[in-house]
Design a protein around this motif. Structure first.
Motif, PDB file in Angstrom:
ATOM      1  N   GLY A 137      14.219   2.204  -5.664  1.00 25.52           N
ATOM      2  CA  GLY A 137      13.605   1.110  -6.408  1.00 25.52           C
ATOM      3  C   GLY A 137      13.883  -0.268  -5.860  1.00 25.52           C
ATOM      4  O   GLY A 137      13.649  -1.262  -6.554  1.00 25.52           O
ATOM      5  N   THR A 138      14.337  -0.388  -4.616  1.00 27.01           N
ATOM      6  CA  THR A 138      14.677  -1.710  -4.078  1.00 27.01           C
ATOM      7  C   THR A 138      13.512  -2.407  -3.378  1.00 27.01           C
ATOM      8  O   THR A 138      13.492  -3.631  -3.289  1.00 27.01           O
ATOM      9  N   ARG A 139      12.545  -1.626  -2.861  1.00 28.83           N
ATOM     10  CA  ARG A 139      11.456  -2.217  -2.100  1.00 28.83           C
ATOM     11  C   ARG A 139      10.140  -1.515  -2.417  1.00 28.83           C
ATOM     12  O   ARG A 139      10.112  -0.345  -2.771  1.00 28.83           O
ATOM     13  N   ALA A 140       9.048  -2.246  -2.200  1.00 26.18           N
ATOM     14  CA  ALA A 140       7.700  -1.678  -2.263  1.00 26.18           C
ATOM     15  C   ALA A 140       7.016  -1.988  -0.935  1.00 26.18           C
ATOM     16  O   ALA A 140       7.118  -3.103  -0.419  1.00 26.18           O
ATOM     17  N   TYR A 141       6.360  -0.985  -0.382  1.00 29.09           N
ATOM     18  CA  TYR A 141       5.587  -1.140   0.855  1.00 29.09           C
ATOM     19  C   TYR A 141       4.123  -1.264   0.447  1.00 29.09           C
ATOM     20  O   TYR A 141       3.558  -0.342  -0.138  1.00 29.09           O
ATOM     21  N   ILE A 142       3.516  -2.423   0.726  1.00 23.14           N
ATOM     22  CA  ILE A 142       2.190  -2.777   0.230  1.00 23.14           C
ATOM     23  C   ILE A 142       1.205  -2.829   1.390  1.00 23.14           C
ATOM     24  O   ILE A 142       1.414  -3.564   2.358  1.00 23.14           O
ATOM     25  N   GLU A 143       0.111  -2.089   1.266  1.00 27.97           N
ATOM     26  CA  GLU A 143      -0.929  -2.071   2.302  1.00 27.97           C
ATOM     27  C   GLU A 143      -1.848  -3.277   2.149  1.00 27.97           C
ATOM     28  O   GLU A 143      -2.266  -3.619   1.057  1.00 27.97           O
ATOM     29  N   ASP A 144      -2.162  -3.922   3.268  1.00 32.43           N
ATOM     30  CA  ASP A 144      -3.197  -4.956   3.313  1.00 32.43           C
ATOM     31  C   ASP A 144      -4.304  -4.412   4.191  1.00 32.43           C
ATOM     32  O   ASP A 144      -4.107  -4.191   5.386  1.00 32.43           O
ATOM     33  N   GLU A 145      -5.482  -4.181   3.613  1.00 36.90           N
ATOM     34  CA  GLU A 145      -6.521  -3.455   4.333  1.00 36.90           C
ATOM     35  C   GLU A 145      -7.324  -4.286   5.317  1.00 36.90           C
ATOM     36  O   GLU A 145      -8.202  -3.765   5.992  1.00 36.90           O
ATOM     37  N   THR A 146      -7.070  -5.578   5.438  1.00 39.22           N
ATOM     38  CA  THR A 146      -7.841  -6.380   6.380  1.00 39.22           C
ATOM     39  C   THR A 146      -7.275  -6.251   7.788  1.00 39.22           C
ATOM     40  O   THR A 146      -6.140  -5.862   7.983  1.00 39.22           O
ATOM     41  N   ALA A 147      -8.086  -6.615   8.780  1.00 42.44           N
ATOM     42  CA  ALA A 147      -7.609  -6.595  10.166  1.00 42.44           C
ATOM     43  C   ALA A 147      -6.868  -7.901  10.430  1.00 42.44           C
ATOM     44  O   ALA A 147      -7.326  -8.950  10.018  1.00 42.44           O
ATOM     45  N   VAL A 178       3.220 -12.398  -6.458  1.00 43.95           N
ATOM     46  CA  VAL A 178       3.585 -12.816  -5.109  1.00 43.95           C
ATOM     47  C   VAL A 178       2.409 -12.534  -4.181  1.00 43.95           C
ATOM     48  O   VAL A 178       1.820 -11.445  -4.234  1.00 43.95           O
ATOM     49  N   PHE A 179       2.048 -13.495  -3.317  1.00 42.57           N
ATOM     50  CA  PHE A 179       0.983 -13.276  -2.348  1.00 42.57           C
ATOM     51  C   PHE A 179       1.388 -12.116  -1.453  1.00 42.57           C
ATOM     52  O   PHE A 179       2.491 -12.072  -0.926  1.00 42.57           O
ATOM     53  N   ALA A 180       0.475 -11.146  -1.274  1.00 46.54           N
ATOM     54  CA  ALA A 180       0.805  -9.940  -0.506  1.00 46.54           C
ATOM     55  C   ALA A 180      -0.262  -9.624   0.533  1.00 46.54           C
ATOM     56  O   ALA A 180      -0.502  -8.477   0.851  1.00 46.54           O
ATOM     57  N   GLY A 181      -0.900 -10.639   1.079  1.00 45.30           N
ATOM     58  CA  GLY A 181      -1.935 -10.420   2.082  1.00 45.30           C
ATOM     59  C   GLY A 181      -3.309 -10.596   1.476  1.00 45.30           C
ATOM     60  O   GLY A 181      -3.481 -10.486   0.262  1.00 45.30           O
ATOM     61  N   PRO A 182      -4.304 -10.860   2.320  1.00 41.04           N
ATOM     62  CA  PRO A 182      -5.646 -11.143   1.810  1.00 41.04           C
ATOM     63  C   PRO A 182      -6.258 -10.025   0.964  1.00 41.04           C
ATOM     64  O   PRO A 182      -7.004 -10.296   0.050  1.00 41.04           O
ATOM     65  N   HIS A 183      -5.937  -8.782   1.244  1.00 48.31           N
ATOM     66  CA  HIS A 183      -6.513  -7.669   0.486  1.00 48.31           C
ATOM     67  C   HIS A 183      -5.460  -6.603   0.202  1.00 48.31           C
ATOM     68  O   HIS A 183      -5.583  -5.461   0.623  1.00 48.31           O
ATOM     69  N   ALA A 184      -4.421  -6.984  -0.513  1.00 48.55           N
ATOM     70  CA  ALA A 184      -3.380  -6.030  -0.903  1.00 48.55           C
ATOM     71  C   ALA A 184      -4.007  -4.998  -1.830  1.00 48.55           C
ATOM     72  O   ALA A 184      -4.725  -5.346  -2.758  1.00 48.55           O
ATOM     73  N   LEU A 185      -3.753  -3.719  -1.550  1.00 53.71           N
ATOM     74  CA  LEU A 185      -4.435  -2.697  -2.335  1.00 53.71           C
ATOM     75  C   LEU A 185      -3.479  -1.628  -2.852  1.00 53.71           C
ATOM     76  O   LEU A 185      -3.206  -1.551  -4.024  1.00 53.71           O
ATOM     77  N   MET A 186      -2.965  -0.785  -1.988  1.00 53.36           N
ATOM     78  CA  MET A 186      -2.107   0.326  -2.384  1.00 53.36           C
ATOM     79  C   MET A 186      -0.651   0.014  -2.036  1.00 53.36           C
ATOM     80  O   MET A 186      -0.379  -0.776  -1.139  1.00 53.36           O
ATOM     81  N   PHE A 187       0.272   0.694  -2.720  1.00 49.20           N
ATOM     82  CA  PHE A 187       1.684   0.483  -2.426  1.00 49.20           C
ATOM     83  C   PHE A 187       2.478   1.738  -2.750  1.00 49.20           C
ATOM     84  O   PHE A 187       2.020   2.618  -3.465  1.00 49.20           O
ATOM     85  N   ALA A 188       3.699   1.790  -2.202  1.00 46.49           N
ATOM     86  CA  ALA A 188       4.643   2.869  -2.494  1.00 46.49           C
ATOM     87  C   ALA A 188       6.018   2.238  -2.691  1.00 46.49           C
ATOM     88  O   ALA A 188       6.392   1.328  -1.949  1.00 46.49           O
ATOM     89  N   VAL A 189       6.759   2.713  -3.680  1.00 42.64           N
ATOM     90  CA  VAL A 189       8.084   2.173  -4.003  1.00 42.64           C
ATOM     91  C   VAL A 189       9.146   3.124  -3.483  1.00 42.64           C
ATOM     92  O   VAL A 189       9.029   4.349  -3.628  1.00 42.64           O
ATOM     93  N   THR A 190      10.197   2.562  -2.868  1.00 38.18           N
ATOM     94  CA  THR A 190      11.284   3.383  -2.341  1.00 38.18           C
ATOM     95  C   THR A 190      11.978   4.132  -3.475  1.00 38.18           C
ATOM     96  O   THR A 190      11.994   3.659  -4.620  1.00 38.18           O
ATOM     97  N   PRO A 191      12.544   5.310  -3.182  1.00 45.45           N
ATOM     98  CA  PRO A 191      13.192   6.109  -4.244  1.00 45.45           C
ATOM     99  C   PRO A 191      14.298   5.359  -4.986  1.00 45.45           C
ATOM    100  O   PRO A 191      14.510   5.603  -6.178  1.00 45.45           O
TER     101      PRO A 191
END
Length: 195
Positions: free
Chosen positions: A37-47, A22-35
């Motif tokens: 397991g329903t969601r992942a929060y994905i960092e996009d490092e671009t401005a 799944v497209f997750a932003g121009p520079h998806a890098l790090m992520f964390a999954v909720t305890p």
């Protein structure tokens, strides 16, 4: 999948993708999954720095939250988005560190995203200054205590020694500890907390 700007879910039994990337932003890098397991929060490092929220039930990005229009999430860090309870409420919160330019100088702030789906403020964002004296546009690592009381941020300073910022999330008050006084000589140490 940094080079592909996508997020993949793997089936650990077969070693194959569980769903199409799944497209997750121009520079998806790090992520964390909720305890749960329903969601992942994905960092996009671009401005502008943003966090995309992947829903495992729908296998899609359900929302992208721009933290601040001028925000730049730190590139190539070891840990830049963390899930922990909000201090005092226990409400699940996604934490991210972001740098931005304000009036010609760089500021470093901690952003808190309400990650509790049943909350009336679900996905709302709160910003807390970290007190970094001269931050660069990158930071090395982020950790939050299990009770959400303190955030620890390794800060890379422009032309100055690096600091460990201990941010009291109940008061918003920072304590800066020079990393040299801790015997840390690497520019990007990874933070891990244990009880």
């Amino acid at each position: 999948n940094f080079g592909e700007s996508s997020f993949s879910v793997l089936n650990t039994g077969s070693g194959t993708d569980f769903a199409p990337s799944v497209f997750a932003g121009p520079h998806a890098l790090m992520f964390a999954v909720t305890p749960d397991g329903t969601r992942a929060y994905i960092e996009d490092e671009t401005a502008p720095g943003a966090i995309s929220i992947f829903n495992f039930s729908t296998k899609s990005i359900e929302r992208t939250i721009v933290l601040d229009p001028g925000c730049i999430l730190p590139p190539q860090v070891t840990k830049s988005v963390v899930l922990a309870p909000k201090f005092g409420t226990g409400q699940l919160t996604a934490f991210a560190v972001c740098s931005r330019r304000v009036a010609g100088r760089t500021t470093r702030e901690l952003y808190m995203i309400d990650a509790e789906p049943t909350s009336p403020t679900f996905n709302s964002v709160t910003r807390i200054p970290t007190g970094a004296p001269r931050p660069s546009l990158q930071t090395a690592s982020l950790a939050v205590t299990a009770d959400g009381h303190y955030a620890f941020i390794v800060d890379l300073e422009s032309g100055l020694p690096n600091n460990l910022i201990v941010l009291d999330l109940s008061t918003g008050l920072p304590t800066l500890i020079p990393t040299a006084s801790l015997g840390i000589s690497l520019s990007q140490p990874s933070l891990e907390l244990s009880p």
